[in-house]
Structure formats: C-alpha cells, structure tokens
Design an enzyme around this catalytic site. Structure first.
Site, short mmCIF file in Angstrom:
data_model
loop_
_atom_site.label_atom_id
_atom_site.label_comp_id
_atom_site.label_asym_id
_atom_site.label_seq_id
_atom_site.Cartn_x
_atom_site.Cartn_y
_atom_site.Cartn_z
CG ASN A 31 -17.47 18.28 1.96
OD1 ASN A 31 -18.47 18.83 1.52
ND2 ASN A 31 -17.40 16.98 2.21
CB ILE B 5 -14.35 12.71 18.82
CG1 ILE B 5 -14.99 11.71 17.83
CG2 ILE B 5 -15.42 13.29 19.75
CD1 ILE B 5 -15.61 10.50 18.47
CG LEU B 6 -13.24 18.91 17.65
CD1 LEU B 6 -14.02 20.10 17.11
CD2 LEU B 6 -11.75 19.20 17.64
CG ASN C 95 -19.32 17.41 11.40
OD1 ASN C 95 -18.35 17.35 10.63
ND2 ASN C 95 -19.96 16.33 11.82
CG HIS D 118 -22.80 12.76 9.90
ND1 HIS D 118 -21.68 12.15 10.42
CD2 HIS D 118 -23.76 11.81 9.83
CE1 HIS D 118 -21.97 10.88 10.68
NE2 HIS D 118 -23.23 10.65 10.34
#
Ligand code: GAR
Length: 193
Positions: free
Chosen positions: A22, A97-98, A112, A114
């Site tokens: 990506n 995970i932020l 993001n 997904h």
C-alpha cells in the site's frame, strides 16, 4: 502520465509494519499531478519491514521506531512529524495501535486502510473470519482514525466477492489489489473541494 514536483502538496507520512504494497501504491499515486499529497516520511516499528525498500527506491526519509516503550516511541514519532511539517498520516499495514493521546494530537489527520468491510471484522484475521462465517463478499475500507480501534468515520469501501475455493490467502490477495486503488481514491475524495 503527468508528474509533479511535490511542492505545495499535503506533506504525508506513511506508517508500515511489513510488505508495504500500500505504501508503494501511495507513493506512485503521490507522484501524479492530480494527487493532493506528497510522501515525505516513512515510519515503521519493524526494522525488517520489507516495505522499507521503497524508501530507498523512491528516496524518501525512513524512520525505524523502537516500540519497546510505546510512550517514548510515540513521542519520537510526534517530534519527527512536527520537525518534518507533516500534515497527514496514512497508516498502511501498521500493526501497532496508536494511543488516544497520539490520535488527539493529530486529530482528523490520520487515515487507515483495513482489510474488511467495516464495521465487520475489526482487528486481525479478517479474511479467516469472513470465510468462516460463509460471507459471500468481503472487501476493504479506508477510514479516519479515532480513539476506538477500526471505528472512525468511513471514507470509502470496496466490496470483493468471496469464491467457494477461496482461502484467507487467495481472498487477501484479491482484496489487496483493491486496497491499492481504494486508498488513493479515498484521499482524492477527502481533499477534493
Ligand atoms: C493490508 O491488507 C492492510 O489492509 C492490512 O495489512 C496489510 C498490509 O499490506 N492492515 C491491517 O490489517 C491493519 N489492521 P501491505 O504492507 O502490503 O500494504
């Protein structure tokens, strides 16, 4: 294909943890004249991430962040984002995970991708779960990041049919092809007037 120099574009950082396909598609998109973004920085939590090679190929600054202590790691990232005047963060296969604090600091400016049709199958193993549940289609989603995992406002989604013979691997590969198209489209959508 019209290329642009990247001046006046939205300065973007891409966060990866693995292959970076990506990332590659975002870099290629960023070089088109119609792209509102330039990719200025690549972050990873994984020094072995294959996607780091795109930093070398396309001459983009890379930062490997040691995630043993998340608070320190995020401070370093925020610092770099500020230093490099980054205005947009694109998570692209970033498997950390932020924290809420980090997201608050960069509110509304983190995207993001997904590999499922959210709100279905948040988290991991999305393709396994879709096949196990005998779904007839799955897909991918680009969304804004908020403080709840995979729950921010959806920007765009793309459906992909699940075939009888599909394994998580074959389905994942077909979905990934669509991800590469969806992320640029979503960016165009949010930044077109
Ligand atoms: C992609 O399928 C992306 O949607 C997924 O990881 C893969 C990364 O591939 N992201 C997540 O699962 C995030 N929770 P890539 O490194 O080749 O872009």
């Amino acid at each position: 294909m019209v290329l642009s120099t990247g001046t006046n574009k939205i300065k973007t950082a891409v966060f990866i943890s693995g292959t970076g396909s990506n990332l590659k598609s975002l870099i290629k998109f960023s070089k088109l004249k119609k792209s509102p973004i330039s990719i200025n920085l690549i972050f990873t939590n994984n020094k072995l991430a294959k996607g780091l090679k795109y930093g070398e190929i396309f001459k983009i600054k890379k930062k490997i962040i040691n995630y043993q202590n998340k608070e320190i790691a995020e401070k370093k990232i925020l610092n770099e984002l500020e230093k490099n005047k980054i205005e947009l963060v694109c998570l692209a296969g970033f498997m950390k995970i932020l924290s809420k604090k980090f997201i608050k600091n960069f509110k509304g400016k983190i995207l993001n991708i997904h590999p499922s049709l959210l709100p279905k199958y948040k988290g991991l193993n999305t393709h396994e779960r879709a096949i196990e549940n005998k779904d007839i289609y799955s897909g991918c989603t680009v969304h804004f990041v908020n403080s709840k995992l995979d729950s921010g406002k959806i920007i765009l989604q793309k459906k992909v049919n699940i075939l009888k013979k599909d394994t998580p691997n074959t389905l994942g590969k077909r979905i990934l092809v669509q991800e590469h198209k969806l992320y640029p489209k979503a960016i165009l959508k949010i930044f077109s007037l």
